[in-house]
Write an enzyme that holds these catalytic residues in place. Structure first.
Site, PDB file in Angstrom:
ATOM      1  CE1 TYR A 139     -15.616  -0.083  -2.685  1.00  0.00           C
ATOM      2  CE2 TYR A 139     -14.285  -0.930  -0.873  1.00  0.00           C
ATOM      3  CZ  TYR A 139     -14.378  -0.314  -2.104  1.00  0.00           C
ATOM      4  OH  TYR A 139     -13.237   0.074  -2.751  1.00  0.00           O
TER       5      TYR A 139
ATOM      6  CB  SER B 116     -11.138  -2.834  -1.967  1.00  0.00           C
ATOM      7  OG  SER B 116     -10.962  -2.295  -0.670  1.00  0.00           O
TER       8      SER B 116
END
Length: 254
Positions: free
Chosen positions: A149, A139
């Site tokens: 994350y 990501s």
């Protein structure tokens, strides 16, 4: 013999788009996910559109017993997997202190332990053949301080870069794919409807905007693929921004 690609998280979003595009290139598919009905829907679609062979493996990759058939498929020398796409994942709210710690542990496992295990399984046969390709869906959050994350995706990018430098000379390339905000059901699973994320419309990508350039970059042997110029610029800016500013920017959206 047609190449075979194994894709995790293949029931929707980026996983389903990888299935469509790889099938259109003539690859047979092994689709992995937890939702049997959704996987079968994708399988029917790509069979009808491309005429390739499609296997479906229903598995919760966080469960060791359920994961074993996927490991077995990756290590089956008689039915080689030439392309592995590690795409499975989910998100959590950014407030680490308020999140259930067991949810955080599962989150870490699905983004770090699972792709590591599947890569380890795939590498043996790939290196023995002297060919193979692995794509790890990370990501843009890997470049921005963004709770656990971003941290897990940074691990995946770093490991992919090392693995590519180590194994590409032996015929196996590894590419970390770093999309920005993409229209999938990822945000819906966080309880957010489209438009509630606080992200400007021009920052959103469609799955094809991510998958097409990532497959091109992987074919060229790039260790990191950041789709679109706007996100390459954002990654570069984030790398030089002070941590507090980058973290503040990272709190926008989910």
């Amino acid at each position: 013999m047609a190449k075979t690609a194994l894709i995790t998280g293949a029931s929707s979003g980026l996983g389903a788009e990888y299935a469509r595009q790889l099938a259109a290139r003539g690859a047979d598919l092994v689709l992995v996910g937890r939702d049997a009905r959704a996987l079968e829907s994708v399988a029917r679609e790509v069979r009808a559109a491309s005429g390739v062979g499609v296997e479906v493996l229903v598995a919760d990759l966080l469960d060791a017993k359920a994961r074993q058939p996927v490991i077995d498929r990756l290590t089956d020398a008689g039915r080689p997997i030439e392309i592995l796409v590690n795409n499975a994942g989910f998100g959590l709210p950014l407030d680490f202190d308020r999140n259930d710690i067991e949810d955080e542990v599962r989150h870490l496992a699905v983004h770090v332990e699972v792709p590591m295990r599947l890569m380890h399984a795939a590498l043996g046969p790939m290196l023995a053949r002297g060919s193979g390709r692995i794509l790890n869906v990370a990501s843009i959050a890997a470049f921005i301080p963004r709770s656990t994350y971003g941290a897990s995706k940074l691990w995946l990018v770093s490991f992919s870069r090392w693995a590519d430098a180590t194994y590409a000379p032996r015929g196996v390339t590894v590419t970390a794919v770093c999309p920005g905000y993409t229209h999938t059901n990822f945000h819906e699973r966080l309880g957010l409807a489209r438009g509630e994320e606080g992200i400007a419309g021009w920052m959103w990508l469609n799955p094809a905007d991510v998958v097409t350039p990532s497959l091109r970059d992987a074919a060229r042997g790039k260790a990191v693929s950041v789709p679109t110029l706007r996100y390459r610029m954002l990654a570069a800016l984030a790398s030089i921004a002070p941590d507090r500013l980058a973290s503040k920017l990272g709190r926008r959206g989910r």
